[in-house]
Write an enzyme that holds these catalytic residues in place. Sequence first.
Site, PDB file in Angstrom:
ATOM      1  N   LYS A  30     -29.445 -69.713 -37.184  1.00  0.00           N
ATOM      2  CA  LYS A  30     -28.923 -69.778 -38.378  1.00  0.00           C
ATOM      3  C   LYS A  30     -28.874 -68.419 -38.934  1.00  0.00           C
ATOM      4  O   LYS A  30     -30.018 -67.924 -39.297  1.00  0.00           O
ATOM      5  CB  LYS A  30     -29.325 -70.796 -39.321  1.00  0.00           C
TER       6      LYS A  30
ATOM      7  N   HIS B  86     -31.029 -75.736 -52.826  1.00  0.00           N
ATOM      8  CA  HIS B  86     -29.888 -74.351 -53.002  1.00  0.00           C
ATOM      9  C   HIS B  86     -29.310 -74.497 -54.262  1.00  0.00           C
ATOM     10  O   HIS B  86     -28.977 -73.371 -55.090  1.00  0.00           O
ATOM     11  CB  HIS B  86     -29.005 -74.593 -51.898  1.00  0.00           C
TER      12      HIS B  86
ATOM     13  N   GLU C 229     -25.305 -77.895 -35.658  1.00  0.00           N
ATOM     14  CA  GLU C 229     -25.523 -79.056 -36.630  1.00  0.00           C
ATOM     15  C   GLU C 229     -24.283 -79.760 -36.628  1.00  0.00           C
ATOM     16  O   GLU C 229     -23.718 -80.179 -37.940  1.00  0.00           O
ATOM     17  CB  GLU C 229     -25.553 -78.037 -37.986  1.00  0.00           C
TER      18      GLU C 229
ATOM     19  N   ARG D  11     -29.164 -82.253 -36.386  1.00  0.00           N
ATOM     20  CA  ARG D  11     -29.778 -80.905 -37.014  1.00  0.00           C
ATOM     21  C   ARG D  11     -29.595 -80.911 -38.369  1.00  0.00           C
ATOM     22  O   ARG D  11     -30.327 -80.281 -39.261  1.00  0.00           O
ATOM     23  CB  ARG D  11     -29.122 -79.625 -36.325  1.00  0.00           C
TER      24      ARG D  11
ATOM     25  N   ARG E  17     -18.742 -57.857 -32.056  1.00  0.00           N
ATOM     26  CA  ARG E  17     -18.611 -59.507 -31.578  1.00  0.00           C
ATOM     27  C   ARG E  17     -19.943 -59.937 -31.304  1.00  0.00           C
ATOM     28  O   ARG E  17     -20.076 -61.256 -30.737  1.00  0.00           O
ATOM     29  CB  ARG E  17     -17.559 -59.676 -30.944  1.00  0.00           C
TER      30      ARG E  17
ATOM     31  N   HIS F 230     -32.341 -79.387 -49.271  1.00  0.00           N
ATOM     32  CA  HIS F 230     -31.758 -78.460 -49.251  1.00  0.00           C
ATOM     33  C   HIS F 230     -30.575 -78.484 -50.313  1.00  0.00           C
ATOM     34  O   HIS F 230     -30.441 -77.430 -51.063  1.00  0.00           O
ATOM     35  CB  HIS F 230     -31.235 -77.627 -47.902  1.00  0.00           C
TER      36      HIS F 230
ATOM     37  N   LYS G 276     -38.614 -78.509 -34.590  1.00  0.00           N
ATOM     38  CA  LYS G 276     -37.305 -77.771 -34.670  1.00  0.00           C
ATOM     39  C   LYS G 276     -36.684 -77.416 -33.472  1.00  0.00           C
ATOM     40  O   LYS G 276     -35.536 -77.604 -33.271  1.00  0.00           O
ATOM     41  CB  LYS G 276     -37.608 -76.610 -35.779  1.00  0.00           C
TER      42      LYS G 276
ATOM     43  N   ASN H 182     -31.955 -80.439 -43.287  1.00  0.00           N
ATOM     44  CA  ASN H 182     -31.774 -80.169 -44.632  1.00  0.00           C
ATOM     45  C   ASN H 182     -32.351 -80.997 -45.517  1.00  0.00           C
ATOM     46  O   ASN H 182     -31.870 -80.907 -46.929  1.00  0.00           O
ATOM     47  CB  ASN H 182     -30.227 -79.657 -44.701  1.00  0.00           C
TER      48      ASN H 182
ATOM     49  N   GLU I 140     -41.869 -76.022 -45.825  1.00  0.00           N
ATOM     50  CA  GLU I 140     -40.821 -76.253 -44.604  1.00  0.00           C
ATOM     51  C   GLU I 140     -41.723 -76.944 -43.616  1.00  0.00           C
ATOM     52  O   GLU I 140     -41.109 -77.793 -42.784  1.00  0.00           O
ATOM     53  CB  GLU I 140     -40.320 -75.094 -44.294  1.00  0.00           C
TER      54      GLU I 140
ATOM     55  N   HIS J 221     -37.409 -69.934 -52.208  1.00  0.00           N
ATOM     56  CA  HIS J 221     -36.459 -71.005 -51.361  1.00  0.00           C
ATOM     57  C   HIS J 221     -37.321 -72.292 -51.034  1.00  0.00           C
ATOM     58  O   HIS J 221     -37.200 -73.368 -50.926  1.00  0.00           O
ATOM     59  CB  HIS J 221     -36.153 -70.471 -49.993  1.00  0.00           C
TER      60      HIS J 221
END
Length: 355
Positions: free
Chosen positions: A140, A249, A234, A238, A118, A245, A224, A242, A182, A262
């Site tokens: 992330k 994506h 997020e 935040r 966990r 993105h 960031k 993206n 980025e 990417h």
Amino acid sequence: MKTVDVALGERSYPVWIGAGLLADSARWRERIRGRHVLVISNVTVAPLYLDALARGLEGFTWSSFLIGDGEANKTFANVGLALEALGKLGATRDACVIALGGGVVGDLAGFTASCWMRGIDFIQVPTTLLAMVDSSVGGKTGVNLPAGKNLVGAFHQPRAVVADIDTLDTLPQREYRAGLAEVVKAAAIGDVPFFDWLEAHADALSLRESATLTEAIARKCLYKAGVVARDETEQGERALLNLGHTFGHALETAGNYTELLHGEGVAIGMVLAARLSERLGMAREGDTHRLVALLERLGLPTAMPEGHSPERLLSLMRLDKKNTAGTLRLILWRGVGAAEIVAGVDERDVLAVLG
């Protein structure tokens, strides 16, 4: 060396940026709290840098687990194998996973660490520019599904980020340029002076000039880190990170994660988001031209690959995690440095941009 601190209370951590950091094991060894360490890397990076990292692991009980190179390897199957490797190591709750590689390795290693008992510690040792400036910072983690990218994951912050810029010496030019996307993205979202700086230093960045590169990485990470500290999971601000993105994506998924890197998807996606913003009357054409010019100076693509159906791309965009109640929720802008979340975007406008 530059240090950026990600301020999250008891879970705060440093991002170290500079040359020779792999060899500076006294710095990062103290972030390992137990005696078991699993190094997750890939078949390209490990032959280059695993021995250097291993010299700093003397006295620990450690082993390594390697995956193939590329986005297609960020799978549940590899997470399962990594968890088995932790089991074989006898990893306890104070064990640590070290991610040695790019964004794929970092995402998979972080997700593996979040699952074992966990949640155990992990350290990011990014070896690509894209990972240094983006995926290694902020916690992330995740894996891909055939339906889309990063649809499964967890927020799990690292104990430290060790960005040794010497590892960029072996990074292919295409991947280096993908990382610059980025960097541009942060400036485009909310840092006009940084965008101006990038325009002034684009040639030096293209040539990998060390001091300029270190400064660019630090400025991107500082931006960031501030966003993550204010909105770790997020829920609001935040999501602005993206920009590009959702489009990007979809393009990556449509190309089976082999057609575009990417960062290339993000570059094209930012241009598409800018053009959609124009279409909706939010931004001026001149801002799009400025973005395209900077991306092209840095050697990045700004146009979609041929052969993709707009309808297919739109169907993939509908699976984006930012969407709510069956409506598109995109990150658009009002020009350089002014991104915002826009809900209820009309799909006909999106199709027009994709067409």
